[in-house]
Design an enzyme around this catalytic site. Structure first.
Site, PDB file in Angstrom:
ATOM      1  N   PRO A   2       0.923  -1.127   0.163  1.00 47.86           N
ATOM      2  CA  PRO A   2       0.003   0.062  -0.076  1.00 47.86           C
ATOM      3  C   PRO A   2       0.819   1.375  -0.046  1.00 47.86           C
ATOM      4  CG  PRO A   2      -0.564  -1.569   1.924  1.00 47.86           C
ATOM      5  CD  PRO A   2       0.420  -2.059   1.123  1.00 47.86           C
ATOM      6  N   GLU A   3       0.429   2.108  -0.980  1.00 47.32           N
ATOM      7  CA  GLU A   3       1.340   3.419  -1.040  1.00 47.32           C
ATOM      8  C   GLU A   3       0.391   4.549  -0.440  1.00 47.32           C
ATOM      9  OE1 GLU A   3       4.413   3.996  -1.941  1.00 47.32           O
ATOM     10  OE2 GLU A   3       5.075   2.093  -2.741  1.00 47.32           O
TER      11      GLU A   3
END
Ligand SMILES: [Zn+2]
Length: 271
Positions: A2-3
């Site tokens: 997850p960015e």
């Protein structure tokens, strides 16, 4: 992994479904994440109401009157809001249960995430205190960025991935923003003109904003969903495209390693 856009999407996805709700219980099935889950999450959080959910860098902040639950999704974490009666699946380590019998359920197969509690001012917390500005905020501008770039001989890509300079620019977004700005990822940060750095700031903001906008289409997936909330596909010009042709000039994309991270660029478009 997850960015920042996925974390922002998670924040927007869960917030309307837990804000204002009373926590009635917490179930921790596995407390060994990146760091052990703070015991206060089981002892202090039940009985408190969720004021709101915010984000700082890649940390989700679940705010109450008595303190803040800090959640990081690590490499593989995700959150969803479901009926508390639904049996947990493998890797679903934590439930935060609300008065209406829904729960916020945390899943993390690789267990690199964290759930920590702080009663202190959140901006003083050791994970938050030294962070640079949010990339989408007005605080990240040329007046802030230019002196930081001038002070570093390091490759520009390493600089924009340094959370003390600006938060949330992961490897994919760094590569893409440098392509959009026409800057070679290895170019020394102190050897780039102010005009080109301005272009890079615009590129970072545009690319992250676009990813968050795409994430908006998946907001419903955070509630009553069977599977993992939808992390969205990015349209990528260079990242992961080694030897494929540049979308602008048809030159093969090159792959190099900078600070142990794969970096992709077009040697004709970026200098
Ligand atoms: Zn090119």
């Amino acid at each position: 992994m997850p960015e920042l856009p996925e974390v922002e999407t998670t924040c927007r996805g869960i917030a309307p479904h837990i804000e204002g709700k009373l926590v009635t219980g917490v179930i921790v099935r596995q407390k060994q994440l990146r760091w052990p889950i703070s015991p206060e999450i089981s002892t202090i959080l039940p009985g408190l109401r969720i004021n709101n959910v915010t984000r700082r860098a890649k940390y989700l902040l679940i705010n109450t009157d008595k303190g803040t639950l800090i959640i990081h999704l690590g490499m593989s974490g995700s959150l969803r809001v479901i009926d508390a009666g639904i049996s947990p699946e493998k890797h679903e380590h934590v439930d935060i249960i609300f008065g209406d019998n829904t729960c916020l359920r945390y899943k993390d197969p690789r267990r690199f995430g964290c759930l920590l509690w702080t009663s202190a001012t959140i901006n003083e917390h050791k994970l938050i205190r030294l962070l640079g500005p949010e990339p989408l905020s007005d605080a990240f501008d040329i007046d802030d960025f230019y002196p930081k770039a001038k002070a570093k001989k390091a490759p520009i890509k390493s600089l924009i991935m340094d959370g003390r300079v600006v938060v949330g620019v992961g490897n994919i977004y760094a590569s893409e923003a440098l392509f959009q700005a026409g800057i070679h990822p290895k170019r020394a940060a102190n050897n780039i003109s102010k005009k080109r750095l301005k272009k890079l700031i615009v590129a970072i903001k545009e690319i992250l904003a676009k990813a968050i906008e795409q994430g908006g289409t998946t907001l419903k997936d955070f509630v009553n969903s069977e599977g993992k909330p939808g992390y969205f596909q990015q349209t990528l010009n260079v990242y992961g495209r080694a030897n494929k042709l540049c979308n602008t000039c048809s030159t093969p994309i090159k792959q190099i390693t900078i600070a142990q991270r794969s970096s992709f660029y077009c040697h004709r478009c970026q200098h």
